[in-house]
Design an enzyme around this catalytic site. Structure first.
Site, mmCIF file in Angstrom:
data_model
loop_
_atom_site.group_PDB
_atom_site.id
_atom_site.type_symbol
_atom_site.label_atom_id
_atom_site.label_comp_id
_atom_site.label_asym_id
_atom_site.label_seq_id
_atom_site.Cartn_x
_atom_site.Cartn_y
_atom_site.Cartn_z
ATOM 1 C CE LYS A 95 -55.709 60.865 -73.406
ATOM 2 N NZ LYS A 95 -55.250 59.576 -73.692
ATOM 3 C CB CYS A 132 -63.989 65.979 -88.129
ATOM 4 S SG CYS A 132 -62.444 66.693 -88.848
HETATM 5 O O1 M6R Z 1 -49.601 63.730 -74.044
HETATM 6 P P1 M6R Z 1 -48.297 62.972 -73.646
HETATM 7 O O2 M6R Z 1 -48.199 61.808 -74.626
HETATM 8 O O3 M6R Z 1 -47.109 63.688 -73.592
HETATM 9 O O4 M6R Z 1 -48.544 62.145 -72.354
HETATM 10 C C1 M6R Z 1 -47.307 61.501 -71.663
HETATM 11 C C2 M6R Z 1 -47.858 60.740 -70.480
HETATM 12 O O5 M6R Z 1 -48.493 61.615 -69.387
HETATM 13 C C3 M6R Z 1 -49.008 59.587 -70.965
HETATM 14 O O6 M6R Z 1 -48.504 58.787 -72.080
HETATM 15 C C4 M6R Z 1 -49.386 58.849 -69.714
HETATM 16 O O7 M6R Z 1 -48.225 57.912 -69.595
HETATM 17 C C5 M6R Z 1 -50.547 57.991 -70.182
HETATM 18 N N1 M6R Z 1 -51.782 58.208 -69.318
HETATM 19 C C6 M6R Z 1 -50.338 56.512 -70.031
HETATM 20 O O8 M6R Z 1 -51.345 55.788 -70.388
#
Ligand code: M6R
Length: 599
Positions: free
Chosen positions: A594, A2
């Site tokens: 992301k 936060c």
């Molecule tokens: O938000 P999430 O954990 O479900 O995302 C899964 C993948 O898209 C994520 O972990 C991606 O592989 C990362 N950018 C790797 O660093």
């Protein structure tokens, strides 16, 4: 994670725009709810807050018109207690004389709330920020209306890492305390202010006062005073002048969010371990895992979260003798949908809680009537809403596209669950935050050294054996994601079944090695070195292993269960430094976002 901001002025004025601007400056830390409180010169408190984006909530609740000579604003990132209007901050005490807000985690929140309710206090939500306010309230009367004394007493009741700011309607002062969470003061012309971090202060003033853990700070319009929480003694501290750019302050002084987030890992791991010790959600989660009996538990994730599932399956097997099936979301649908039913349990793992591949798999599990558990970092996410019970990763907002701290906490959480399933004491895990901190410190320079060699290669292999296999996969993903080189992660024993043909003069192969696996790994290393490849070991110090490789990236020695998580740190640092060396911005690699909400 936060964010709090407070300001006190010599004259009553319209404070709303200042509070909105401060909230916007804190927004990069991540949030799901926003709130502001002002105190008029007459002592009347005006409190407005809700779940939602700053722009929407502040417009709908007309923050801009808020007046006063004291103001507090808070952005909430839910850890426990769902994102909701009552849980949004700031909070009032029982009779509305005090208002306050916090940043951080009070780990004995549940016990304290029960105590407050037994004592007849009016508790409106489940959030630990409210607990901070009531903790001061219940000591206030006993201390003869002395806020400083009440805060000192509250400090002994509140366990965890936090900072909070609070004010009483009848006293023209703001009070704050720092214990483990960030807090910095600012001195201006006719006002003083404080915030979780610098970026929200810098547009107002560059004269700052650093506040340290164990200090209470009082703000009057013309001065900031510090006191030692232990004995109440005043502390003298000179103000500083901050000359740097605001963008650097946002990154905590690091050149990129990724590096900042790598450095946050010891802290977030520590916070998660404390939270898991105290959350009632955990018992429900473990109960649901146990209810699956002899059938395997499905651990479902994508990308980095999938790699955490792979390690989680090792932990469940090694520590608790439970069988777990790690799988990708679409794989769960294609490979297991016809065989799962009401007797089965799946844990859906996602940092964002919005990954479509995972939500699709969850939908199938729902249709089959199985138990739906989840692990996530964003509490108000679709995944949180769709689950029977979830556990938070408690990492705060992860800005950088490459997942770092959320991966580490996913692994920590799986290890913790395995210990609970096995009926083992989880305090065996308490060394982990220290080991991670040591790894961040000692592996940075050797990682840069390794990068000097790797930087010119566009193809390489990362190999792991057993519990380091998921780490090799994760390390390879990180390298691909932010350096654009091709890197394949593999089980080291599989390398000879084909990929060995790629090895030629100087071809780099990194070996992520656990204590106890060195002899096996040396066989796999020799397969590479005898063919002209360059072997680089990432492992705790081992003289024989060292003799068999060209380069060695040493990590702190640790228990083999903790070691895979510790090995993650140099893997992240190698990817980070190689990305920077190639002139790429590791926070925002090309083609990626992301959160992936598409099929
Ligand atoms: O938000 P999430 O954990 O479900 O995302 C899964 C993948 O898209 C994520 O972990 C991606 O592989 C990362 N950018 C790797 O660093």
């Amino acid at each position: 994670m936060c964010g709090i901001f407070g300001i006190i002025t010599s004259q009553e004025q319209t404070l709303g725009p200042i509070l909105i601007e401060a909230a916007k400056r804190l927004a990069y830390r991540g949030y799901d709810s926003v709130g502001s409180a002002t105190v008029w010169a007459s002592g009347q408190i005006d409190l407005r807050k809700d779940v939602g984006r700053i722009q929407d909530v502040s417009t709908r609740l007309r923050f801009a018109e808020m007046r006063g000579s004291r103001g507090i604003t808070q952005l909430r990132w839910a850890t426990f207690g769902a994102p909701s209007q009552p849980n949004a901050q700031p909070h009032l005490d029982s009779d509305g004389d005090m208002v306050g807000a916090h940043n951080g985690n009070v780990v004995n929140n549940v016990q304290l709330r029960e105590l407050f309710l037994r004592e007849g206090l009016i508790v409106r939500g489940t959030n630990d920020g409210e607990t901070c306010v009531h903790a001061v309230e219940r000591h206030f009367d006993h201390n003869g209306g002395d806020m400083l004394a009440a805060i000192r007493s509250a400090y002994t009741d509140l366990e965890g890492d936090y900072a909070f700011v609070i004010t009483h309607r009848d006293e023209h002062k703001l009070y704050a305390i720092k214990k483990g969470s960030g807090l910095v003061g600012g001195l201006g012309d006719g006002f003083t202010c404080l915030s979780s971090d610098l970026p929200s202060i810098l547009p107002l003033t560059r004269r700052i006062i650093r506040i340290r853990d164990g200090e209470i700070v009082t703000l009057a319009p013309d001065r900031i005073e510090l006191f030692n929480v232990a004995d109440g003694a005043p502390i003298t501290r000179d103000e500083e002048r901050y000359e740097g750019p605001i963008e650097v302050a946002e990154k905590g002084g690091y050149p990129h969010f990724m590096l900042k987030e790598i450095h946050e890992q010891p802290t977030v791991a520590n916070e998660l371990l404390h939270l898991l010790d105290s959350t009632p959600h955990l018992a429900r989660f473990v109960e649901a895992l146990r209810a699956t009996g002899d059938r395997p538990v499905y651990l479902v994730g994508s990308g980095t979260s999938y790699h955490a599932c792979l390690l989680g399956a090792y932990y469940f097997n090694r520590v608790a003798g439970c069988s777990a099936v790690p799988c990708l979301g679409p794989q769960f649908i294609e490979q297991y949908a016809n065989s799962v039913g009401p007797q089965d349990t799946a844990v859906f793992v996602s940092q964002s809680g919005e990954t479509k591949d995972i939500l699709n798999a969850l939908k199938v599990m729902r249709q089959k009537g199985g138990r739906v558990l989840s692990v996530l970092n964003v509490l108000g996410s679709s995944l949180a809403h769709a689950s029977d019970v979830y556990l938070p990763l408690a990492c705060g907002y992860e800005i950088s596209v490459p997942a770092t701290k959320t991966f580490v906490n996913q692994c920590v959480l799986f290890l913790y669950l395995a210990f609970r399933l096995a009926g083992r004491k989880t305090d065996e895990l308490s060394a982990l935050p220290r080991l991670l901190a040591e790894a961040v410190e000692v592996t940075d320079a050797p990682s840069r050294k390794v990068v000097e060699y790797l930087v010119n290669w566009n193809a390489l292999h990362y190999l792991g054996y057993g519990m380091t296999h998921p780490i090799a996969l994760e390390a390879a993903l990180k390298l691909k994601e932010i350096t654009y080189a091709h890197c394949e992660g593999m089980f080291s024993s599989e390398f000879k079944h084909g990929p060995l043909a790629a090895v030629h003069d100087g071809y780099p192969v990194l070996f992520f090695t656990l204590a106890g696996d060195e002899a096996m790994m040396i066989n796999h290393i020799n397969e590479v070195t005898t063919r002209g490849g360059r072997a680089i070991a990432v492992a705790a110090e081992h003289p024989i292993l060292r003799k068999n490789v060209h380069d060695y990236l040493p990590v702190p020695a640790s228990d083999p269960l903790l070691a895979p998580i510790v090995l993650t740190i140099p893997a992240q640092l190698v990817a980070y430094h190689m990305s920077v060396a190639r002139g790429i911005d590791p926070d925002f690699p090309r083609n990626l976002s992301k959160t992936l909400t598409v099929d």
